[in-house]
Enzyme design. Structure first.
Site, PDB file in Angstrom:
ATOM      1  N   ASP A  38       0.819  -1.219   0.000  1.00 23.36           N
ATOM      2  CA  ASP A  38       0.000   0.000   0.000  1.00 23.36           C
ATOM      3  C   ASP A  38       0.848   1.262   0.000  1.00 23.36           C
ATOM      4  O   ASP A  38       0.351   2.343   0.314  1.00 23.36           O
ATOM      5  CB  ASP A  38      -0.887   0.019   1.254  1.00 23.36           C
ATOM      6  CG  ASP A  38      -1.930  -1.060   1.200  1.00 23.36           C
ATOM      7  OD1 ASP A  38      -2.287  -1.457   0.075  1.00 23.36           O
ATOM      8  OD2 ASP A  38      -2.370  -1.513   2.264  1.00 23.36           O
ATOM      9  N   HIS A 243      26.468   4.511 -12.695  1.00 23.20           N
ATOM     10  CA  HIS A 243      25.258   4.779 -11.914  1.00 23.20           C
ATOM     11  C   HIS A 243      25.192   3.869 -10.687  1.00 23.20           C
ATOM     12  O   HIS A 243      24.149   3.307 -10.373  1.00 23.20           O
ATOM     13  CB  HIS A 243      24.011   4.628 -12.787  1.00 23.20           C
ATOM     14  CG  HIS A 243      23.852   5.749 -13.763  1.00 23.20           C
ATOM     15  ND1 HIS A 243      22.904   5.763 -14.756  1.00 23.20           N
ATOM     16  CD2 HIS A 243      24.537   6.906 -13.907  1.00 23.20           C
ATOM     17  CE1 HIS A 243      23.015   6.890 -15.464  1.00 23.20           C
ATOM     18  NE2 HIS A 243      24.001   7.592 -14.962  1.00 23.20           N
ATOM     19  N   ASP A 260      28.498  11.626  -6.306  1.00 20.24           N
ATOM     20  CA  ASP A 260      27.710  12.384  -7.288  1.00 20.24           C
ATOM     21  C   ASP A 260      26.343  12.588  -6.661  1.00 20.24           C
ATOM     22  O   ASP A 260      25.551  11.642  -6.567  1.00 20.24           O
ATOM     23  CB  ASP A 260      27.629  11.583  -8.598  1.00 20.24           C
ATOM     24  CG  ASP A 260      26.879  12.329  -9.697  1.00 20.24           C
ATOM     25  OD1 ASP A 260      26.202  13.328  -9.387  1.00 20.24           O
ATOM     26  OD2 ASP A 260      26.959  11.896 -10.864  1.00 20.24           O
ATOM     27  N   ASP A 272      23.518  19.196  -9.288  1.00 13.16           N
ATOM     28  CA  ASP A 272      24.112  17.931  -9.763  1.00 13.16           C
ATOM     29  C   ASP A 272      25.632  18.102  -9.743  1.00 13.16           C
ATOM     30  O   ASP A 272      26.203  18.691 -10.661  1.00 13.16           O
ATOM     31  CB  ASP A 272      23.602  17.634 -11.185  1.00 13.16           C
ATOM     32  CG  ASP A 272      24.175  16.345 -11.745  1.00 13.16           C
ATOM     33  OD1 ASP A 272      24.819  15.593 -10.995  1.00 13.16           O
ATOM     34  OD2 ASP A 272      23.967  16.095 -12.953  1.00 13.16           O
ATOM     35  N   HIS A 351      31.214   8.345 -21.280  1.00 10.88           N
ATOM     36  CA  HIS A 351      30.000   9.179 -21.314  1.00 10.88           C
ATOM     37  C   HIS A 351      30.324  10.555 -21.886  1.00 10.88           C
ATOM     38  O   HIS A 351      31.489  10.894 -22.095  1.00 10.88           O
ATOM     39  CB  HIS A 351      29.373   9.303 -19.913  1.00 10.88           C
ATOM     40  CG  HIS A 351      30.265   9.876 -18.852  1.00 10.88           C
ATOM     41  ND1 HIS A 351      30.517  11.222 -18.746  1.00 10.88           N
ATOM     42  CD2 HIS A 351      30.955   9.287 -17.840  1.00 10.88           C
ATOM     43  CE1 HIS A 351      31.313  11.445 -17.700  1.00 10.88           C
ATOM     44  NE2 HIS A 351      31.609  10.281 -17.143  1.00 10.88           N
ATOM     45  N   HIS A 355      25.345  17.937 -19.559  1.00  9.06           N
ATOM     46  CA  HIS A 355      23.946  17.987 -19.989  1.00  9.06           C
ATOM     47  C   HIS A 355      23.308  19.251 -19.436  1.00  9.06           C
ATOM     48  O   HIS A 355      23.836  19.868 -18.493  1.00  9.06           O
ATOM     49  CB  HIS A 355      23.197  16.737 -19.482  1.00  9.06           C
ATOM     50  CG  HIS A 355      23.382  16.495 -17.999  1.00  9.06           C
ATOM     51  ND1 HIS A 355      22.627  17.129 -17.046  1.00  9.06           N
ATOM     52  CD2 HIS A 355      24.261  15.736 -17.307  1.00  9.06           C
ATOM     53  CE1 HIS A 355      23.031  16.752 -15.838  1.00  9.06           C
ATOM     54  NE2 HIS A 355      24.028  15.916 -15.962  1.00  9.06           N
ATOM     55  N   HIS A 362      18.589  15.826 -16.015  1.00 11.20           N
ATOM     56  CA  HIS A 362      18.975  15.861 -17.435  1.00 11.20           C
ATOM     57  C   HIS A 362      17.876  16.679 -18.103  1.00 11.20           C
ATOM     58  O   HIS A 362      16.872  16.144 -18.545  1.00 11.20           O
ATOM     59  CB  HIS A 362      19.081  14.452 -18.019  1.00 11.20           C
ATOM     60  CG  HIS A 362      20.273  13.707 -17.479  1.00 11.20           C
ATOM     61  ND1 HIS A 362      20.697  12.511 -17.992  1.00 11.20           N
ATOM     62  CD2 HIS A 362      21.142  14.015 -16.482  1.00 11.20           C
ATOM     63  CE1 HIS A 362      21.779  12.109 -17.318  1.00 11.20           C
ATOM     64  NE2 HIS A 362      22.052  13.006 -16.401  1.00 11.20           N
ATOM     65  N   GLU A 385      31.296  17.589 -16.704  1.00  9.22           N
ATOM     66  CA  GLU A 385      31.600  16.452 -15.839  1.00  9.22           C
ATOM     67  C   GLU A 385      32.440  15.374 -16.509  1.00  9.22           C
ATOM     68  O   GLU A 385      31.995  14.237 -16.661  1.00  9.22           O
ATOM     69  CB  GLU A 385      30.302  15.851 -15.307  1.00  9.22           C
ATOM     70  CG  GLU A 385      29.227  15.558 -16.360  1.00  9.22           C
ATOM     71  CD  GLU A 385      27.990  14.902 -15.738  1.00  9.22           C
ATOM     72  OE1 GLU A 385      28.161  13.882 -15.066  1.00  9.22           O
ATOM     73  OE2 GLU A 385      26.880  15.423 -15.938  1.00  9.22           O
ATOM     74  N   TYR A 389      37.673   6.264 -15.805  1.00 12.49           N
ATOM     75  CA  TYR A 389      37.254   5.096 -15.029  1.00 12.49           C
ATOM     76  C   TYR A 389      38.091   3.910 -15.478  1.00 12.49           C
ATOM     77  O   TYR A 389      37.955   3.460 -16.626  1.00 12.49           O
ATOM     78  CB  TYR A 389      35.766   4.822 -15.266  1.00 12.49           C
ATOM     79  CG  TYR A 389      34.932   6.091 -15.147  1.00 12.49           C
ATOM     80  CD1 TYR A 389      34.459   6.528 -13.916  1.00 12.49           C
ATOM     81  CD2 TYR A 389      34.672   6.886 -16.285  1.00 12.49           C
ATOM     82  CE1 TYR A 389      33.731   7.711 -13.809  1.00 12.49           C
ATOM     83  CE2 TYR A 389      33.957   8.070 -16.182  1.00 12.49           C
ATOM     84  CZ  TYR A 389      33.487   8.474 -14.938  1.00 12.49           C
ATOM     85  OH  TYR A 389      32.778   9.642 -14.830  1.00 12.49           O
ATOM     86  N   ARG A 413      35.498  11.393 -11.347  1.00 10.96           N
ATOM     87  CA  ARG A 413      34.685  12.348 -12.117  1.00 10.96           C
ATOM     88  C   ARG A 413      34.642  13.643 -11.315  1.00 10.96           C
ATOM     89  O   ARG A 413      34.603  13.609 -10.078  1.00 10.96           O
ATOM     90  CB  ARG A 413      33.269  11.801 -12.345  1.00 10.96           C
ATOM     91  CG  ARG A 413      32.340  12.775 -13.069  1.00 10.96           C
ATOM     92  CD  ARG A 413      31.067  12.135 -13.633  1.00 10.96           C
ATOM     93  NE  ARG A 413      30.163  11.621 -12.616  1.00 10.96           N
ATOM     94  CZ  ARG A 413      30.004  10.345 -12.321  1.00 10.96           C
ATOM     95  NH1 ARG A 413      30.707   9.415 -12.958  1.00 10.96           N
ATOM     96  NH2 ARG A 413      29.154   9.948 -11.376  1.00 10.96           N
ATOM     97  N   GLU A 415      32.398  17.171 -11.412  1.00 14.67           N
ATOM     98  CA  GLU A 415      31.216  17.742 -12.078  1.00 14.67           C
ATOM     99  C   GLU A 415      30.818  19.056 -11.423  1.00 14.67           C
ATOM    100  O   GLU A 415      30.583  19.108 -10.212  1.00 14.67           O
ATOM    101  CB  GLU A 415      30.045  16.754 -11.985  1.00 14.67           C
ATOM    102  CG  GLU A 415      28.732  17.299 -12.538  1.00 14.67           C
ATOM    103  CD  GLU A 415      27.619  16.266 -12.531  1.00 14.67           C
ATOM    104  OE1 GLU A 415      27.620  15.370 -11.675  1.00 14.67           O
ATOM    105  OE2 GLU A 415      26.729  16.370 -13.412  1.00 14.67           O
TER     106      GLU A 415
END
Ligand code: GLY
Ligand code: MN
Ligand code: MN
Length: 441
Positions: A38, A243, A260, A272, A351, A355, A362, A385, A389, A413, A415
Site C-alpha cells: 500500500d 550509476h 555524485d 548535480d 560518457h 547535460h 537531465h 563532468e 574510469y 569524475r 562535475e
C-alpha cells in the site's frame, strides 16, 4: 505556508499560449507510483505541468486553450475536496483553490474530464499532448480525438493532428529566467555545501552509506525536497560503475571516494555535483596523475562554455585533454585524432561531458538539430563532468595498451554546474572545493 509566485507562472502561461497559435494543449500532472503493497514512492510532479501551473498535486490536468479568448484559456481539472481522502492523504486545494490560488480561469473536478474535454477542445486547430507518457489520460485524449476526427470529416473544422508539447516548452525551459537562475543557485549551493561536509568529515567515516546519510540528511535539514536523483556514493572500484547506487561498501583508506549528489528544492530545481576525494586524506601517485588530468580537462571545458560555443565543443575540449593525458601515462597509444575519431578511449571514458540542468536533472532542450549545434546562450545551465574510469569491465580496444594493475580501481569524475553568461562562465557549484591541496589533509 503558501507562497507561490503566481506572476512567474502567469508569464510562462502567456508565452506558452502565444506559441500555441490556435492549438489546445493538454498537460497532465504526474500520478503517484506504487512502490510496494500500500506504499507509494514520494510524489514527483511532472516538470512541464509544474512549470506552467505551480500546482503540486497528483492526477490533475491543465488545459491551455489558445483558440479561446483571454479569461477562458487556462483550465484546471483537480481532485475535489474530500474529507476522508484528506484525513488519509493530506490537504487538497480543490476546485475553489485551483481558481483562487492558482489562477485557473475555470477549474473542475478531475472526474468530469471525459465529459468536458471535447467541449473545451472544440474549435482548436490542433491538439498538443505528449503521447506515451500519461497512459491513464491518453485513452481519454485519443477517444476524444478520434470522435472529433469523425466530425471533422463531416464539417471540415477541428483538430487534425496531435503534436508534442515539448516542441513549445523545451526551448522555453532551456533558457532560465532570473527567477530560475536564483532558484538554481540555491539548489546548487545546498548541494555544494553537502559535498563540503563530506570532505570535512571523510576521515571519520567508514561506510559509503554513512556518507549518503550525511548528504541527504543535510538536504532535508536545508529544506530541500531531498536528493535530485539517487545519490552515487562510490568508493574504489565502485566508482567505475557510472550509476552505482548500492552505497553500502566499507571505506578503504587507500581508495578514492566518488560522490555524485545534488538536492532538489521544493519547487523542483536541482543541483548535480560530483567530487572525488581521497578517503585517507592523501592521493596515491597514480590517483593524483588521473585526478590532475580530469581536473585539467574539466577546467578547460568550463572555460569553453561561452556564448556562441556549444555543448559538443565543450565535450571535445575535455575529451582532447583526457586523451592526451592518458597517452602521457601510457594508457592510450596513437595519434589523438585517431583515438578520438575511432572511439579508442571509450574503455576509459564512456560518457558525454555534460547535460542541461534545470527542473529535470537531465533537463529538456536540444543539443543539436541534425548537424546544427545549438549555440550556448545567456541563461543556459549545463553540467561539465569529465571523468576517467579504469577497470576491466570494458575490453581494451585492439592496438591499445593493456592496463597495469596499479591503475585499476581508480574512478574519478569532477562535475560542476555552469551558468552561461554574457561574460565568462559562472561556476554555480564553486563552493564545493576541488583542488588537490584542498582535498588532502
Ligand atoms: N548525476 C547524474 C549525472 O551526473 O548526470
Ligand atoms: Mn550530471
Ligand atoms: Mn551528477
Amino acid at each position: 505556508m503558501f507562497n507561490l509566485n503566481n506572476k512567474i507562472f502567469e508569464k510562462r502561461r502567456e508565452i506558452f499560449l502565444n506559441k500555441l497559435e490556435g492549438k489546445a494543449a493538454i498537460i497532465p500532472a504526474s500520478s503517484l507510483v506504487k512502490h510496494h503493497a500500500d506504499c507509494e514512492y514520494p510524489f514527483r510532479q511532472d516538470s512541464n505541468f509544474w512549470y506552467l501551473t505551480g500546482f503540486d498535486e497528483p492526477d490533475a490536468i491543465a488545459l491551455f486553450l489558445s483558440h479561446k479568448p483571454k479569461g477562458e484559456r487556462f483550465i484546471l481539472f483537480v481532485s475535489p475536496k474530500d474529507v476522508v481522502s484528506e484525513v488519509w492523504h493530506g490537504f487538497r486545494w480543490g476546485i475553489e483553490g485551483a481558481e483562487k490560488e492558482f489562477k485557473a480561469d475555470k477549474a473542475h473536478s478531475i472526474n468530469d474530464i471525459q465529459d468536458l474535454l471535447p467541449v473545451y477542445v472544440e474549435g482548436s486547430d490542433e491538439i498538443v499532448f505528449s503521447i506515451g507518457k500519461h497512459p491513464r489520460i491518453e485513452k481519454v485524449v485519443l477517444e476524444m480525438f478520434a470522435k472529433q476526427l469523425e466530425n471533422r470529416s463531416r464539417v471540415g473544422i477541428g483538430a487534425n493532428s496531435i503534436q508534442s508539447p515539448e516542441r513549445f516548452l523545451n526551448e522555453m525551459r532551456l533558457i532560465k529566467s532570473e527567477f530560475e537562475i536564483n532558484r538554481m543557485r540555491e539548489a546548487i549551493q545546498i548541494s555544494a555545501e553537502a559535498h563540503e561536509l563530506v570532505r570535512e568529515s571523510i576521515l571519520l567515516k567508514n561506510n559509503e552509506r554513512q556518507i549518503q546519510g550525511l548528504i541527504e540528511g543535510f538536504f532535508l535539514e536545508k529544506g530541500a525536497r531531498g536528493p535530485a536523483y539517487n545519490s552515487i556514493v562510490a568508493s574504489g572500484d565502485n566508482a567505475c560503475v557510472l550509476h552505482y547506487t548500492v552505497n553500502n561498501s566499507p571505506l578503504n583508506k587507500r581508495d578514492l571516494l566518488l560522490v555524485d549528489a545534488g538536492c532538489s528544492l521544493t519547487d523542483y530545481y536541482n543541483g548535480d555535483i560530483t567530487r572525488t576525494i581521497p578517503i585517507g586524506g592523501k592521493f596515491s601517485k597514480e590517483q593524483k596523475f588521473i585526478y590532475e588530468i580530469v581536473l585539467d580537462a574539466q577546467k578547460n571545458a568550463i572555460e569553453s562554455a561561452v556564448i556562441g560555443s556549444n555543448s559538443n565543443t565543450v565535450h571535445n575540449v575535455a575529451l582532447k585533454i583526457l586523451v592526451e593525458g592518458l597517452k602521457e601515462i601510457g594508457l592510450l597509444r596513437g595519434s589523438t585524432e585517431e583515438i578520438i575519431d575511432n572511439g579508442l578511449y571509450k574503455h576509459l571514458y564512456m560518457h558525454r561531458t555534460g547535460h542541461w540542468l534545470g527542473l529535470d536533472v537531465h533537463d529538456v532542450g536540444a543539443y543539436r538539430m541534425g548537424d546544427y549545434e545549438v549555440p550556448l546562450q545567456h541563461g543556459m545551465i549545463l553540467t561539465v563532468e569529465p571523468g576517467i574510469y579504469i577497470s576491466d569491465r570494458i575490453p581494451v580496444p585492439d592496438g591499445q595498451p593493456t592496463i597495469d594493475e596499479k591503475w585499476k580501481g581508480i574512478g574519478i569524475r569532477i562535475e560542476d554546474d555552469i551558468l552561461v553568461t554574457e561574460k565568462e562562465p559562472e561556476i554555480l557549484s564553486i563552493a564545493a572545493l576541488k583542488e588537490i591541496a584542498d582535498l588532502e589533509s
